[in-house]
Design a protein around this motif. Sequence first.
Motif, PDB file in Angstrom:
ATOM      1  N   VAL A 271       0.827  -1.201   0.000  1.00  0.00           N
ATOM      2  CA  VAL A 271       0.000   0.000   0.000  1.00  0.00           C
ATOM      3  C   VAL A 271       0.867   1.259   0.000  1.00  0.00           C
ATOM      4  O   VAL A 271       0.542   2.248  -0.667  1.00  0.00           O
ATOM      5  N   MET A 272       1.968   1.241   0.720  1.00  0.00           N
ATOM      6  CA  MET A 272       2.857   2.406   0.714  1.00  0.00           C
ATOM      7  C   MET A 272       3.501   2.579  -0.652  1.00  0.00           C
ATOM      8  O   MET A 272       3.669   3.723  -1.124  1.00  0.00           O
ATOM      9  N   TYR A 273       3.851   1.494  -1.312  1.00  0.00           N
ATOM     10  CA  TYR A 273       4.415   1.604  -2.659  1.00  0.00           C
ATOM     11  C   TYR A 273       3.396   2.201  -3.621  1.00  0.00           C
ATOM     12  O   TYR A 273       3.734   3.053  -4.456  1.00  0.00           O
ATOM     13  N   ILE A 274       2.144   1.776  -3.517  1.00  0.00           N
ATOM     14  CA  ILE A 274       1.088   2.351  -4.358  1.00  0.00           C
ATOM     15  C   ILE A 274       0.930   3.833  -4.059  1.00  0.00           C
ATOM     16  O   ILE A 274       0.752   4.654  -4.975  1.00  0.00           O
ATOM     17  N   TYR A 275       0.971   4.204  -2.792  1.00  0.00           N
ATOM     18  CA  TYR A 275       0.884   5.613  -2.404  1.00  0.00           C
ATOM     19  C   TYR A 275       2.024   6.418  -3.021  1.00  0.00           C
ATOM     20  O   TYR A 275       1.814   7.532  -3.533  1.00  0.00           O
ATOM     21  N   GLN A 276       3.243   5.880  -2.990  1.00  0.00           N
ATOM     22  CA  GLN A 276       4.383   6.591  -3.549  1.00  0.00           C
ATOM     23  C   GLN A 276       4.264   6.745  -5.058  1.00  0.00           C
ATOM     24  O   GLN A 276       4.596   7.807  -5.609  1.00  0.00           O
ATOM     25  N   ARG A 277       3.753   5.709  -5.739  1.00  0.00           N
ATOM     26  CA  ARG A 277       3.569   5.809  -7.187  1.00  0.00           C
ATOM     27  C   ARG A 277       2.537   6.880  -7.535  1.00  0.00           C
ATOM     28  O   ARG A 277       2.683   7.605  -8.534  1.00  0.00           O
ATOM     29  N   ALA A 278       1.491   7.002  -6.716  1.00  0.00           N
ATOM     30  CA  ALA A 278       0.406   7.925  -7.038  1.00  0.00           C
ATOM     31  C   ALA A 278       0.731   9.361  -6.656  1.00  0.00           C
ATOM     32  O   ALA A 278       0.506  10.283  -7.456  1.00  0.00           O
ATOM     33  N   PHE A 279       1.263   9.587  -5.454  1.00  0.00           N
ATOM     34  CA  PHE A 279       1.364  10.949  -4.922  1.00  0.00           C
ATOM     35  C   PHE A 279       2.787  11.474  -4.819  1.00  0.00           C
ATOM     36  O   PHE A 279       2.977  12.646  -4.483  1.00  0.00           O
ATOM     37  N   VAL A 280       3.775  10.627  -5.064  1.00  0.00           N
ATOM     38  CA  VAL A 280       5.161  11.091  -5.110  1.00  0.00           C
ATOM     39  C   VAL A 280       5.660  11.118  -6.559  1.00  0.00           C
ATOM     40  O   VAL A 280       6.204  12.115  -7.043  1.00  0.00           O
ATOM     41  N   GLN A 281       5.449   9.995  -7.271  1.00  0.00           N
ATOM     42  CA  GLN A 281       5.852   9.920  -8.670  1.00  0.00           C
ATOM     43  C   GLN A 281       4.765  10.412  -9.628  1.00  0.00           C
ATOM     44  O   GLN A 281       4.992  10.474 -10.836  1.00  0.00           O
ATOM     45  N   LEU A 282       3.563  10.713  -9.084  1.00  0.00           N
ATOM     46  CA  LEU A 282       2.444  11.276  -9.858  1.00  0.00           C
ATOM     47  C   LEU A 282       2.006  10.349 -11.001  1.00  0.00           C
ATOM     48  O   LEU A 282       1.609  10.816 -12.072  1.00  0.00           O
TER      49      LEU A 282
END
Length: 313
Positions: A271-282
């Motif tokens: 879930v944290m990896y998905i969060y990073q893909r969505a809101f950090v890497q856009l």
Amino acid sequence: MALPEATTRTRVAAKPDRRGRRRRGSLTHPAPVAWAMISPALLFVLVFVLVPLGFAIYISLTNWPLIGSYRFVGLDNYRAMFSDTAFGQSVLYTLLYTAIVTVPILLVGYAMAVVVRARRRGATLLRTIFFLPYVIGLSTLSFITVLEAQPDSGAVNVVLKTLGITGGSTAWLVDAPLATGLICVLVVWGVSGLTMVLLLSGMQAIPPETYESAETEGAGWWQREWHITIPMMRRTIAMSLILSVIGSFLAFTQFFILTQGGPGRATTPVVMYIYQRAFVQLQVGAATALSIALVVVVGLISAGQFWLLREKD
């Protein structure tokens, strides 16, 4: 005097049936009434479940950024996840974390339920103390753990140094194995109270006469637990395990607060990896595809647990 034909029909239609109830024409067609009663729930599911799910599936088929235009890419996001090494690493770490915490949560929750199920003095107080960490929540417990796990001033190192286990300056949150162990202990402590409540409800549903008969036959405490309590609580145990596994697969809060997924990506769950893909890497489109894949995997695991732990005749 003969009654009119219409009056006769009316009296016959209103004649009570064999069960003493009057036949009513509206009861022969209950479909409109039933649809009217369930329509609010259907509308709620449609607006808050089906429509967002359909929109999420559409987003997963695009290269949707968080800001800017997008284009349709088909199944490219789903194909890319099989070659994403970082995603594979997060999946393996999530499986490891789930395997570590699932059984201890069940065992600790069962032990606490056994302690508080007897109607002895202090049982209510113990039940409250055991359930209190779950009421406080993982967010608050995680922030407290950040303070208490500091290398030089945290209570964790002070206690362990007093016991002679460590030197008193261990950096818990910058070492992947130590951080994982600390998070697992935190989760078992914080979540076992819910498992205790679930198992306690199942234990209290078992008739006391069953235990009395077994005790009369000479069965000891362990025999009563193994041959009566556990078999009769099969569904409750299955539900507790399923909730624990789903919660472990969807773990985010404790990792986000304690380690931010570090050091590097060593403690990054799915879930944290998905969060990073969505809101950090856009990369919202790719992150949504990973989310849908996660939902499918969790559903399959839950169905498999239901099948393995099903109650046999």
